[in-house]
Design a protein around this motif. Structure first.
Motif, PDB file in Angstrom:
ATOM      1  N   VAL A  29       0.854  -1.190   0.000  1.00 48.41           N
ATOM      2  CA  VAL A  29       0.000   0.000   0.000  1.00 48.41           C
ATOM      3  C   VAL A  29       0.887   1.236   0.000  1.00 48.41           C
ATOM      4  N   ILE A  30       0.647   2.119  -0.955  1.00 44.37           N
ATOM      5  CA  ILE A  30       1.391   3.377  -1.018  1.00 44.37           C
ATOM      6  C   ILE A  30       0.664   4.424  -0.185  1.00 44.37           C
ATOM      7  N   GLY A  31       1.405   5.094   0.694  1.00 48.94           N
ATOM      8  CA  GLY A  31       0.816   6.170   1.481  1.00 48.94           C
ATOM      9  C   GLY A  31       1.378   7.511   1.062  1.00 48.94           C
ATOM     10  N   SER A  32       0.542   8.536   1.200  1.00 53.52           N
ATOM     11  CA  SER A  32       0.999   9.898   0.953  1.00 53.52           C
ATOM     12  C   SER A  32       0.128  10.830   1.797  1.00 53.52           C
ATOM     13  N   ARG A  33       0.541  12.081   1.929  1.00 58.61           N
ATOM     14  CA  ARG A  33      -0.323  13.005   2.660  1.00 58.61           C
ATOM     15  C   ARG A  33      -1.615  13.243   1.906  1.00 58.61           C
ATOM     16  N   GLU A  34      -1.553  13.078   0.583  1.00 61.16           N
ATOM     17  CA  GLU A  34      -2.764  13.230  -0.236  1.00 61.16           C
ATOM     18  C   GLU A  34      -3.086  11.907  -0.917  1.00 61.16           C
ATOM     19  N   ALA A  35      -4.288  11.440  -0.699  1.00 63.25           N
ATOM     20  CA  ALA A  35      -4.702  10.150  -1.261  1.00 63.25           C
ATOM     21  C   ALA A  35      -4.531  10.111  -2.782  1.00 63.25           C
ATOM     22  N   GLU A  36      -4.843  11.230  -3.447  1.00 63.31           N
ATOM     23  CA  GLU A  36      -4.779  11.255  -4.908  1.00 63.31           C
ATOM     24  C   GLU A  36      -3.350  11.022  -5.399  1.00 63.31           C
ATOM     25  N   LYS A  37      -2.411  11.629  -4.701  1.00 66.86           N
ATOM     26  CA  LYS A  37      -1.016  11.456  -5.081  1.00 66.86           C
ATOM     27  C   LYS A  37      -0.592   9.984  -4.905  1.00 66.86           C
TER      28      LYS A  37
END
Lengths: 221, 221
Positions: A29-37
């Motif tokens: 699972v890739i995480g980022s501060r913004e879900a879209e990114k």
């Protein structure tokens, strides 16, 4: 196992995502501060994997949602974002093992040098910032991101691992070794992380000063 | 070339003396604070070489006399003797290149850690203590002395080299590569020595924490 790559849109996150999806059965699972990114990167990694003949399903989520699913949460962020990233997911980590691959470096005319935080190493900074009972490990510090992400390149590197306890060490060593061409070696407790992290600026200085060497890793023998 | 191994009665001195005499045509001189001690070690190394079928002539001398002959003078002493040793031979070095292989370390229950002097690294300490125009290099920091001295063991290690100028770097790189199984790699200027020295405690921690690993060196690739 569910592996969350927090900040997984960066280059070390990309390399780990591709290798884990290519070589292992773990769920990435890739995480980022913004879900879209995160979703955009996940889609991109899926496309790269498809180009290499692998049908993989990689999700992209906000860091908190990625952490909530994780058995292992890799802090694939630059050292200076590490504390913020950990604070943001603190309530979501559950029993996940937190893994820190970041290195503090500074550059000058003569090359790169190790620039640890006051607590001794970035890995120890992760342990300080993590919730009290969260197991913390350091690994993946010395992997050249470019070669890691190049799936047609066979790896042949060692990965020193430090951890806050034996169970976390076992989990992370097993995860490392699931990637083809990586050998995990225990370097002991978190107190021993600085010497692992310091190896990364050396690798960069060696690549810079020797023709034909680039994207260096290391083996111990 | 004349290679003086100052403090060459110790274990890194022994390994370098044996390999240089076994693999190269360089003239090796063992130095010590006491000429008798140097002579005794030189005799012992000659005997070891004879046992391996090599007739070598190795001299033992007081450090000052060994330095006076040297094209390259290796400070094969513990880090805490380095300044004293350099001061004692300062008037005898002439145009010799000084090479520092020493590492400052401290041990604790959890393992070894890098313990550099205030100036940044032991190699830089050597540069500070050396006469003004003396070229200084750092090399041989990460060689396991036991394996180095075991002539029946084939080496396959990399040796990062830092130096105060290009000529010194060239001289030391050439010396390193004259030893079979060692590849010299430039790591740039003396400012980059700390990350090389820090690798030595990591090698010790890896050997301590992984069954079957001992006398570790490193290759970069």
């Amino acid at each position: 196992m569910h592996v969350a790559l927090l900040g997984g849109t960066g280059d070390i996150g990309e390399g780990l995502a591709l290798r884990l999806a290519y070589d292992t059965d773990h769920t990435v699972v890739i995480g980022s501060r913004e879900a879209e990114k995160a979703e955009a990167s996940a889609d991109e990694y899926e496309q790269t994997l498809a180009d290499h003949g692998v049908e993989a399903s990689i999700d992209g989520k906000e860091n908190t949602d990625a952490a909530a699913l994780a058995d292992v949460a890799v802090l694939a962020v630059p050292a200076y974002y590490l504390t913020d990233t950990l604070n943001a997911v603190a309530d979501d980590l559950g029993d996940a093992v937190v893994v820190s691959p970041a290195v503090g470096m500074k550059g000058s005319e003569s090359g790169m040098s190790y620039n640890p935080p006051g607590v001794g190493s970035v890995t120890q900074l992760a342990a300080e910032a993590a919730p009290d009972d969260t197991p913390v490990a350091g690994a993946f510090h010395n992997l050249a991101a470019g070669k890691l992400a190049a799936l047609d390149v066979d790896l042949d590197w060692d990965v020193p691992v430090v951890a806050s306890d034996d169970q976390a060490r076992k989990t992370v060593i097993s995860l490392v070794e699931d990637i083809d061409g990586l050998r995990a070696l225990s370097a002991g407790g978190l107190e021993n992380a600085a010497e692992i992290e310091a190896l990364t600026p050396l690798l960069i200085n060696l690549a810079r000063n020797n023709e034909g060497l680039h994207d260096l890793g290391v083996t111990f023998h």
